[in-house]
Design a protein around this motif. Structure first.
Motif, PDB file in Angstrom:
ATOM      1  N   HIS A 215       0.824  -1.203   0.000  1.00  0.00           N
ATOM      2  CA  HIS A 215       0.000   0.000   0.000  1.00  0.00           C
ATOM      3  C   HIS A 215       0.861   1.257   0.000  1.00  0.00           C
ATOM      4  O   HIS A 215       0.621   2.196  -0.774  1.00  0.00           O
ATOM      5  CB  HIS A 215      -0.923  -0.003   1.222  1.00  0.00           C
ATOM      6  CG  HIS A 215      -1.721   1.250   1.386  1.00  0.00           C
ATOM      7  ND1 HIS A 215      -2.755   1.588   0.543  1.00  0.00           N
ATOM      8  CD2 HIS A 215      -1.616   2.259   2.283  1.00  0.00           C
ATOM      9  CE1 HIS A 215      -3.267   2.746   0.916  1.00  0.00           C
ATOM     10  NE2 HIS A 215      -2.586   3.183   1.967  1.00  0.00           N
ATOM     11  N   ARG A 216       1.885   1.276   0.822  1.00  0.00           N
ATOM     12  CA  ARG A 216       2.688   2.489   0.974  1.00  0.00           C
ATOM     13  C   ARG A 216       3.502   2.821  -0.276  1.00  0.00           C
ATOM     14  O   ARG A 216       3.778   3.996  -0.540  1.00  0.00           O
ATOM     15  CB  ARG A 216       3.582   2.359   2.199  1.00  0.00           C
ATOM     16  CG  ARG A 216       2.769   2.463   3.498  1.00  0.00           C
ATOM     17  CD  ARG A 216       3.617   2.291   4.732  1.00  0.00           C
ATOM     18  NE  ARG A 216       2.803   2.532   5.926  1.00  0.00           N
ATOM     19  CZ  ARG A 216       3.141   2.160   7.168  1.00  0.00           C
ATOM     20  NH1 ARG A 216       4.292   1.537   7.361  1.00  0.00           N
ATOM     21  NH2 ARG A 216       2.353   2.419   8.189  1.00  0.00           N
ATOM     22  N   ILE A 217       3.882   1.806  -1.063  1.00  0.00           N
ATOM     23  CA  ILE A 217       4.621   2.082  -2.295  1.00  0.00           C
ATOM     24  C   ILE A 217       3.694   2.294  -3.479  1.00  0.00           C
ATOM     25  O   ILE A 217       4.150   2.535  -4.592  1.00  0.00           O
ATOM     26  CB  ILE A 217       5.637   0.965  -2.608  1.00  0.00           C
ATOM     27  CG1 ILE A 217       4.917  -0.343  -2.956  1.00  0.00           C
ATOM     28  CG2 ILE A 217       6.617   0.780  -1.454  1.00  0.00           C
ATOM     29  CD1 ILE A 217       5.843  -1.454  -3.431  1.00  0.00           C
ATOM     30  N   GLY A 218       2.380   2.184  -3.247  1.00  0.00           N
ATOM     31  CA  GLY A 218       1.418   2.446  -4.302  1.00  0.00           C
ATOM     32  C   GLY A 218       1.055   1.250  -5.149  1.00  0.00           C
ATOM     33  O   GLY A 218       0.285   1.376  -6.100  1.00  0.00           O
ATOM     34  N   ALA A 219       1.584   0.049  -4.820  1.00  0.00           N
ATOM     35  CA  ALA A 219       1.199  -1.140  -5.572  1.00  0.00           C
ATOM     36  C   ALA A 219      -0.288  -1.425  -5.392  1.00  0.00           C
ATOM     37  O   ALA A 219      -0.986  -1.827  -6.332  1.00  0.00           O
ATOM     38  CB  ALA A 219       2.027  -2.345  -5.117  1.00  0.00           C
ATOM     39  N   VAL A 220      -0.779  -1.225  -4.174  1.00  0.00           N
ATOM     40  CA  VAL A 220      -2.213  -1.292  -3.881  1.00  0.00           C
ATOM     41  C   VAL A 220      -2.598   0.070  -3.319  1.00  0.00           C
ATOM     42  O   VAL A 220      -2.507   0.306  -2.111  1.00  0.00           O
ATOM     43  CB  VAL A 220      -2.546  -2.413  -2.876  1.00  0.00           C
ATOM     44  CG1 VAL A 220      -4.051  -2.456  -2.596  1.00  0.00           C
ATOM     45  CG2 VAL A 220      -2.085  -3.757  -3.391  1.00  0.00           C
ATOM     46  N   PRO A 221      -3.015   1.006  -4.180  1.00  0.00           N
ATOM     47  CA  PRO A 221      -3.298   2.363  -3.697  1.00  0.00           C
ATOM     48  C   PRO A 221      -4.594   2.470  -2.917  1.00  0.00           C
ATOM     49  O   PRO A 221      -4.837   3.487  -2.254  1.00  0.00           O
ATOM     50  CB  PRO A 221      -3.374   3.175  -4.997  1.00  0.00           C
ATOM     51  CG  PRO A 221      -3.805   2.185  -6.037  1.00  0.00           C
ATOM     52  CD  PRO A 221      -3.145   0.890  -5.637  1.00  0.00           C
TER      53      PRO A 221
END
Length: 462
Positions: A215-221
């Motif tokens: 989530h934090r790297i934007g893979a699962v926004p």
């Protein structure tokens, strides 16, 4: 801070311009009057709050995408299953989606006949069962395993079937990094989903860390709610990740001791944490209601699936304030199998929607992906039509309007079945723009298209 303007979009009050600023909806004006650094022409398409899938499994979704399909429609008999498994690449073969209509209830010996010389593990499409062949059983030490879900024959020899033993199996498989969730996040975004509840129980620290990192790297926004955080764990997250109710599984393969179940619910409630209880049978629901009679209900307690709910239980659910998070998509995905294998007396009680809503039960929609279809618009269509793959209708009396089904996706993550969110000034800018007016989208939900998805003011699909 620059503004982004959705120009000429359809809201319940008519066509408007909607201004986003700093991750929130900052203004709603007459069409053609708002100005901003970025203009997105809505062309009269409906602008909705982003959809929330209230029950899915992120890592299982990623793993399923890299697994061999072992059930309908890809595989319908044992010859086709053998061909699919033998053609698989890699040292280990991981199969998903198996169901008994392909070739009965598999065990170690029957999978050995298909693939005798490579380790194979096949997951039943319910997600409750893994079947291992002999090479796989030897590699994970199945004979020495002590998990209660390891099925054994009359002589104490493992049959190769593991019931609700994902945690044990994961710990004994060759180490591998968590699956990449980027494709899953993209799939959710393309569907207009801006928030998800991961319903995987008993998350290990490594799995929890992997979800948070994704989530934090934007893979699962998408905004995340997690049910599998331990009762005694108190992780610290930002406001886009929340700890949800505590997930409890009532497995019909091994029903729990009532006092043990009551103690678990009491422990969660003592920490002011509701529970989310996996409950798929009439017996499981009766046990759960009896336990709630003993321990009481905490606001937010919810039933996952509610696959079979008798008519006489609806008033009990409503009186207790229990929520149901259900998946009518299963009717569209496997209704033909239900018609063949579910007792005729249970069919009217299967994945209820209309009667729950009419009875005052807070009811939310979800996918249970990868075990059910992910696309929320397919699930909405299933709730409306109740049509099996063969075209037969399963539970016509449980049909709901498309608007009611959509509302089941618009409730807040922490209030499934609660009032649907609306696009309004001050709300989070989690939005989905459709390519047509809402009436047209609801008339043919499975055919609609998402033009644009926004999470916290960030345009992710356009």
């Amino acid at each position: 801070m620059s503004d982004t303007v959705f120009r000429d979009v359809e809201l319940p009050e008519g066509r408007r311009d909607v201004v986003m600023r700093g991750g929130i909806v900052a203004d709603i004006t007459a069409p053609g009057t708002a100005a901003g650094a970025t203009i997105i022409d809505g062309r009269g398409g409906a602008l909705l709050p982003g959809l929330h899938d209230h029950h899915l499994h992120l890592h299982a979704m990623a793993a399923a995408a890299d697994s061999v399909r072992c059930g309908p429609p890809d595989v319908t008999d044992l010859d086709a299953l053998e061909s699919a498994l033998v053609a698989a690449q890699g040292d280990w073969i991981r199969g998903v989606g198996y169901t008994e209509t392909v070739g009965g209830l598999l065990d170690r010996a029957s999978v050995d006949l298909l693939v005798p010389d490579r380790p194979v593990r096949i997951q039943h499409r319910s997600g409750a069962l893994w079947i291992l062949n002999s090479p796989a059983s030897e590699l994970v030490g199945l004979d020495r395993g002590t998990h209660p879900g390891i099925e054994r024959d009359a002589n104490g020899i493992p049959t190769g079937r593991l019931w609700r033993a994902d945690d044990w199996l994961r710990a004994h498989l060759p180490h591998s990094p968590p699956p990449d969730l980027r494709a899953v996040g993209q799939q959710l975004t393309r569907s207009g989903i801006t928030g998800v509840t991961d319903a995987t129980p008993d998350l290990s620290s490594a799995t929890l860390d992997a979800l948070v990192t994704a989530h934090r790297i934007g893979a699962v926004p998408q905004r995340l709610q997690l049910l599998g955080v331990g009762i005694d764990d108190t992780p610290s997250f930002d406001d886009t990740i929340t700890v949800g109710p505590y997930k409890i599984v009532i497995a019909d393969s091994a029903l729990p001791d009532l006092e043990d179940l009551a103690d678990t619910i009491r422990r969660a409630h003592a920490r002011r944490r509701p529970v989310a209880v996996h409950c798929v049978s009439r017996v499981a629901l009766a046990l759960l209601l009896a336990v709630f009679d003993d321990v009481g209900v905490l606001a937010g307690d919810r039933i996952e699936h509610g696959s079979i709910i008798g008519a006489d239980a609806i008033a009990d659910l409503a009186a207790r304030g229990l929520r149901v998070v259900t998946q009518p998509g299963f009717v569209a995905d496997r209704g033909d199998d239900y018609l063949r294998r579910v007792d005729a007396g249970d069919l009217p009680d299967l994945y209820r929607c209309r009667s729950l809503l009419a009875g005052g039960v807070h009811t939310a929609m979800s996918s249970d992906a990868p075990y059910g279809p992910l696309d929320p618009w397919v699930v909405i269509a299933a709730a409306v039509q109740r049509r099996a793959p063969t075209g037969e209708i399963v539970g016509a009396g449980e049909r709901v309007t498309a608007a009611d089904a959509l509302d089941g996706y618009l409730a807040p993550l922490d209030d499934p079945g609660g009032p649907p969110r609306r696009v309004q000034v001050g709300a989070d800018a989690d939005l989905v723009l459709l390519d047509r007016p809402l009436a047209d989208a609801l008339a043919a939900p499975a055919a609609q298209r998402v033009r644009c998805t926004v999470i916290a003011g960030q345009v992710l699909v356009e």
